[in-house]
Enzyme design. Sequence first.
Site, mmCIF file in Angstrom:
data_model
loop_
_atom_site.group_PDB
_atom_site.id
_atom_site.type_symbol
_atom_site.label_atom_id
_atom_site.label_comp_id
_atom_site.label_asym_id
_atom_site.label_seq_id
_atom_site.Cartn_x
_atom_site.Cartn_y
_atom_site.Cartn_z
ATOM 1 N N ASP A 18 0.834 -1.207 0.000
ATOM 2 C CA ASP A 18 0.000 0.000 0.000
ATOM 3 C C ASP A 18 0.867 1.254 0.000
ATOM 4 O O ASP A 18 1.963 1.250 0.561
ATOM 5 C CB ASP A 18 -0.906 -0.018 1.239
ATOM 6 C CG ASP A 18 -2.014 1.024 1.138
ATOM 7 O OD1 ASP A 18 -2.342 1.456 0.013
ATOM 8 O OD2 ASP A 18 -2.542 1.415 2.195
ATOM 9 N N ASN A 66 -10.507 -3.208 -6.504
ATOM 10 C CA ASN A 66 -9.727 -2.220 -7.271
ATOM 11 C C ASN A 66 -10.287 -1.955 -8.671
ATOM 12 O O ASN A 66 -9.942 -0.949 -9.294
ATOM 13 C CB ASN A 66 -8.249 -2.653 -7.400
ATOM 14 C CG ASN A 66 -7.455 -2.476 -6.132
ATOM 15 O OD1 ASN A 66 -6.467 -3.170 -5.904
ATOM 16 N ND2 ASN A 66 -7.853 -1.536 -5.278
HETATM 17 C C1 FPP Z 1 -2.080 0.150 -3.344
HETATM 18 O O1 FPP Z 1 -1.594 1.466 -3.342
HETATM 19 C C2 FPP Z 1 -1.473 -0.600 -4.430
HETATM 20 C C3 FPP Z 1 -2.172 -1.140 -5.459
HETATM 21 C C4 FPP Z 1 -3.632 -1.060 -5.565
HETATM 22 C C5 FPP Z 1 -1.507 -1.847 -6.575
HETATM 23 C C6 FPP Z 1 -0.211 -2.510 -6.281
HETATM 24 C C7 FPP Z 1 0.548 -2.558 -7.560
HETATM 25 C C8 FPP Z 1 1.895 -2.547 -7.682
HETATM 26 C C9 FPP Z 1 2.790 -2.588 -6.519
HETATM 27 C C10 FPP Z 1 2.571 -2.458 -9.014
HETATM 28 C C11 FPP Z 1 2.247 -3.530 -9.993
HETATM 29 C C12 FPP Z 1 2.280 -4.896 -9.426
HETATM 30 C C13 FPP Z 1 3.138 -5.880 -9.783
HETATM 31 C C14 FPP Z 1 3.019 -7.226 -9.175
HETATM 32 C C15 FPP Z 1 4.213 -5.667 -10.761
HETATM 33 P P1 FPP Z 1 -2.621 2.665 -3.429
HETATM 34 O O2 FPP Z 1 -2.720 3.073 -4.848
HETATM 35 O O3 FPP Z 1 -3.933 2.295 -2.790
HETATM 36 O O4 FPP Z 1 -1.869 3.742 -2.577
HETATM 37 P P2 FPP Z 1 -2.526 4.904 -1.706
HETATM 38 O O5 FPP Z 1 -3.158 4.239 -0.517
HETATM 39 O O6 FPP Z 1 -1.339 5.712 -1.341
HETATM 40 O O7 FPP Z 1 -3.491 5.629 -2.579
#
Ligand code: FPP
Length: 271
Positions: A18, A66
């Site tokens: 996250d 998501n």
């Molecule tokens: C949450 O951060 C993260 C995600 C919803 C996606 C995770 C994806 C990756 C790490 C990159 C691609 C994955 C791979 C396996 C290559 P958020 O967007 O909710 O962050 P925030 O809470 O700061 O808004």
Amino acid sequence: MVYVEAQNLPSHIGIIMDGNGRWAQLRGRERVEGHREGSKAVRRVVRAARRLGIRALTLYAFSEQNWARPDLEVDALMQLLREFLLSERDDILDNGIRLNAIGNLGRLPAVVRTVLDPLRKDSAGHDEMTLTLALSYGGREEIANAARELAREVAAGARSAEDVDEQALHARMPSLAVGDPDLVIRTGGERRISNFLLYGLAYAELHFSDALWPDFAERDLYEAIASFQGRERRFGLVGKAAAPVLTEGEAAADEAAPRSEASATLLRLVG
Ligand code: FPP
């Protein structure tokens, strides 16, 4: 310096990655840039886990919820997944890693499926480490799917209702095919589980890191493992006699003590 015991590693680590969006926003950049940087952290952590000898690593890359994000962000995440699978393919195959995926994979677009499916197939025989990507995944959905499967078996007369027990459910959870998670890490400062590995979490140790996922370094992984190793897991049983609490002076002396005798079992790791 972080000390990790070589003999007491968590077998299965799950990570809720996250903080990508906030990482980007803090820098005045688009959220997608945070996801791109987050992909680099995925590479770092997979390599570090493989080097340490972790048997299973499950990454929460995209939740069933998501899909409700803006199309632009969803498309960018799918593209990043594709790029990750393409660029890591050789490393995965050369290092004995089995690449697996759990979740409602039927919802994934062809850009992902066309690289994910062959890599799953080609790495299926590998057993050094299983890297599972949770994609379009939800813990409640997984429990509901397992319950539905069992209900069908009961309706078909293949199983009695009395035989619907926790083992029967467990055996129908794809996320637990590699065993229950021993340690679940969440980055980004929030202290919640967000529908990740719900059934398997029963006795998992939880570790919350304030690092935003793109900043999560090898050292943060080692610290999470060291913290896991410092805990007593009781699985609902009575604990061992409490360890003596060291005074500040004793702790300093312990810290200063030579580690040579322990070096066979302690890995000194610098992130
Ligand atoms: C949450 O951060 C993260 C995600 C919803 C996606 C995770 C994806 C990756 C790490 C990159 C691609 C994955 C791979 C396996 C290559 P958020 O967007 O909710 O962050 P925030 O809470 O700061 O808004």
